[in-house]
Design a protein around this motif. Structure first.
Motif, PDB file in Angstrom:
ATOM      1  N   HIS A 191     -27.959 -11.799 -92.172  1.00 22.24           N
ATOM      2  CA  HIS A 191     -27.460 -12.389 -90.835  1.00 22.24           C
ATOM      3  C   HIS A 191     -28.536 -11.689 -89.933  1.00 22.24           C
ATOM      4  O   HIS A 191     -28.177 -10.869 -89.269  1.00 22.24           O
ATOM      5  N   GLU A 206     -27.762 -11.481 -85.859  1.00 23.02           N
ATOM      6  CA  GLU A 206     -26.813 -10.734 -85.537  1.00 23.02           C
ATOM      7  C   GLU A 206     -26.927  -9.376 -85.988  1.00 23.02           C
ATOM      8  O   GLU A 206     -26.604  -8.215 -85.189  1.00 23.02           O
ATOM      9  N   ASN A 241     -16.930   0.572 -95.164  1.00 23.57           N
ATOM     10  CA  ASN A 241     -16.785  -0.153 -93.791  1.00 23.57           C
ATOM     11  C   ASN A 241     -15.382   0.394 -93.033  1.00 23.57           C
ATOM     12  O   ASN A 241     -15.213   0.728 -91.995  1.00 23.57           O
ATOM     13  N   THR A 253     -21.835  -0.999 -91.720  1.00 28.24           N
ATOM     14  CA  THR A 253     -22.034  -2.260 -91.630  1.00 28.24           C
ATOM     15  C   THR A 253     -23.209  -3.001 -92.036  1.00 28.24           C
ATOM     16  O   THR A 253     -23.199  -3.921 -92.246  1.00 28.24           O
ATOM     17  N   VAL A 261     -21.129  -7.995 -98.899  1.00 24.76           N
ATOM     18  CA  VAL A 261     -21.211  -8.521 -97.455  1.00 24.76           C
ATOM     19  C   VAL A 261     -19.909  -9.471 -97.409  1.00 24.76           C
ATOM     20  O   VAL A 261     -19.170  -9.606 -96.364  1.00 24.76           O
ATOM     21  N   ASP A 262     -20.053 -10.543 -98.284  1.00 28.25           N
ATOM     22  CA  ASP A 262     -18.871 -11.544 -98.354  1.00 28.25           C
ATOM     23  C   ASP A 262     -17.542 -10.970 -98.360  1.00 28.25           C
ATOM     24  O   ASP A 262     -16.570 -11.293 -97.644  1.00 28.25           O
ATOM     25  N   ARG A 301     -16.483  -9.376 -94.982  1.00 29.46           N
ATOM     26  CA  ARG A 301     -16.165 -10.503 -94.000  1.00 29.46           C
ATOM     27  C   ARG A 301     -14.866 -11.308 -94.381  1.00 29.46           C
ATOM     28  O   ARG A 301     -14.499 -11.691 -93.457  1.00 29.46           O
ATOM     29  N   ARG A 302     -14.646 -11.515 -95.569  1.00 27.90           N
ATOM     30  CA  ARG A 302     -13.634 -12.279 -96.056  1.00 27.90           C
ATOM     31  C   ARG A 302     -12.230 -11.722 -95.954  1.00 27.90           C
ATOM     32  O   ARG A 302     -11.472 -11.955 -95.508  1.00 27.90           O
ATOM     33  N   GLN A 362     -12.600  -9.647 -92.230  1.00 25.62           N
ATOM     34  CA  GLN A 362     -13.172 -10.376 -91.068  1.00 25.62           C
ATOM     35  C   GLN A 362     -13.968  -9.364 -90.132  1.00 25.62           C
ATOM     36  O   GLN A 362     -13.864  -9.443 -88.902  1.00 25.62           O
ATOM     37  N   LYS A 363     -14.839  -8.700 -90.653  1.00 31.46           N
ATOM     38  CA  LYS A 363     -15.292  -7.564 -89.797  1.00 31.46           C
ATOM     39  C   LYS A 363     -17.046  -7.943 -90.092  1.00 31.46           C
ATOM     40  O   LYS A 363     -17.430  -8.556 -91.103  1.00 31.46           O
ATOM     41  N   ALA A 364     -17.878  -7.526 -89.248  1.00 27.49           N
ATOM     42  CA  ALA A 364     -19.235  -7.597 -89.337  1.00 27.49           C
ATOM     43  C   ALA A 364     -19.979  -6.913 -90.612  1.00 27.49           C
ATOM     44  O   ALA A 364     -19.492  -5.579 -90.620  1.00 27.49           O
ATOM     45  N   ALA A 365     -20.780  -7.449 -91.354  1.00 26.96           N
ATOM     46  CA  ALA A 365     -21.255  -6.891 -92.442  1.00 26.96           C
ATOM     47  C   ALA A 365     -22.827  -7.473 -92.766  1.00 26.96           C
ATOM     48  O   ALA A 365     -22.966  -8.554 -92.474  1.00 26.96           O
TER      49      ALA A 365
END
Length: 417
Positions: A25, A28, A190, A196, A212-213, A216-217, A220-223
């Motif tokens: 990303h 971001e 994390n 992150t 990363v997935d 985030r899954r 639900q935080k930025a990675a």
């Protein structure tokens, strides 16, 4: 990623120096790095007492993060080392004892302390062992919490698994779990340290994306994930591998002199790239060194060797290594700082020079030594030897020592004891 105009110092530096291959990303991550203290980690398994120079690009990535105001997190794989990363390998790793793994971690830490500032500050580096959480999971608990987030279909599609199976090499269920364990590392970091960013080589892309997935899954935080290009030499070889073996980072495994020599003897075409990746020299100075040609390129190689050896072993060790090399190769002077091998006297006097060269580690085999001699590349006390079967005699020794050289790049003193 070469056309992206980054705003953060971290990504601008990585881009200018050639570290970036893929980012999950980019916009971001760039925004976060420009405004926040980004904590980023790279994992290192502890399969030996030392990392080798193939890991140096990852160590330098953590250094760049800290230089740009971020927080480097070094993850030692006390837990994952027990499993073994199957990426790029055709055979399972041998199992190490807990004691050996912890001893390896302690030895490896001494190298990181040369490149990173450790401490309790907001941008100080920390080192953590992933065995702290991985060994605490029960099997059923691990499967229930994380197994549902991974499909076998997707795991089979990743290169680390697919290529191994395509080569018809077996992969144990233990190794197949490595991806899950590395992904859980990211989630744990994390949660524990607000890490992150996970970084690594391009061969780790599948594992990194999975982590990363997962972050985030599940939370639900930025990675974010970022990889470096696969690093090869201009000749197409793997970085850090030589005919004589790995280029280790710990001085106990490879002397500062041999480390300096490794960088001094890189291919002309690699000098600029390596200066950008492995030194802190300013880019304008690197550009000037890279522009040298002819015999002058050797000055750039010496600058590379000086800078890399200073980072790892200190300025004094770098200066000593350079002086010993220049004395031996340019002035023909024997220095006590040169690599020295002790051999029993009876294995030196009356022995074929090819056998002595091999026992001293100068050549990989007697056959290689004989071919080297036939090509004019083997020297005894600075005199060319044309026959590898030539016998060493008493008069070849000065104070019990003889000097052997292979070409203009390798030299060893043999002390008969």
């Amino acid at each position: 990623m070469t056309d992206t105009a980054f705003k953060s110092d971290f990504l601008k530096t990585l881009q200018a120096r050639g570290y970036i291959h893929q980012i999950t990303h980019p916009a971001e991550l760039d925004a976060a790095a420009a405004t926040l203290i980004v904590s980023g980690y790279i994992g290192f398994d502890a399969t030996a007492p030392s990392l080798h120079v193939g890991s140096l690009i990852q160590i330098m990535m953590l250094r760049r993060l800290q230089q740009a105001g971020g927080k480097p997190v070094v993850i030692m794989g006390g837990g994952t080392t027990k499993v073994g990363d199957p990426t790029g390998k055709d055979a399972s790793r041998p199992h190490l004892t807990d004691e050996t793994i912890q001893s390896n971690i302690a030895s490896i830490r001494t190298v990181f302390e040369k490149f990173l500032t450790f401490g309790d500050g907001p941008t100080d580096a920390v080192m953590i062992d992933n065995d702290d959480w991985l060994s605490g999971y029960g099997y059923i608990q691990f499967l229930r919490e994380y197994g549902t987030h991974f499909t076998v279909n997707r795991m089979l599609a990743f290169d680390s698994v697919k290529l191994r199976l395509e080569r018809e090499q077996p992969m144990s269920f233990l190794e197949f779990n490595y991806m899950l364990m590395q992904s859980v590392d990211f989630l744990e970091l994390n949660r524990r340290l607000n890490v992150t960013l996970q970084m690594g080589g391009s061969d780790q892309w599948g594992n990194i994306v999975s982590g990363v997935d997962l972050v985030r899954r599940v939370d639900q935080k930025a990675a974010f994930g970022l990889t470096t290009p696969l690093l090869t030499t201009a000749s197409g070889g793997k970085m850090g591998k030589t005919a004589q073996g790995a280029v280790w980072l710990n001085a106990e495994q490879l002397s500062p002199y041999d480390y300096w020599q490794f960088w001094r003897n890189v291919d002309d075409a690699d000098v600029g790239k390596f200066l950008r990746l492995f030194t802190d020299l300013p880019l304008d100075q690197i550009a000037a060194l890279e522009a040298l040609d002819g015999a002058a390129i050797n000055d750039a190689k010496k600058a590379l060797a000086d800078a890399t050896t200073t980072l790892l072993h200190g300025a004094e060790a770098a200066a000593t290594a350079r002086a010993a090399s220049e004395s031996a190769f340019e002035k023909g002077v024997v220095s006590a700082d040169l690599p020295t091998v002790e051999l029993p006297r009876e294995e030196v006097i009356g022995a074929m020079i090819a056998a002595v060269a091999t026992k001293a580690g100068l050549t990989a085999s007697n056959g290689e030594a004989r071919r080297l001699a036939q090509g004019g590349g083997l020297r005894l006390n600075d005199a060319a030897v044309t026959d590898g079967a030539q016998l060493i005699i008493e008069d070849d020794l000065t104070d019990g020592v003889l000097k052997l050289a292979a070409g203009k790049k390798k030299l060893v003193l043999v002390k008969a004891v």
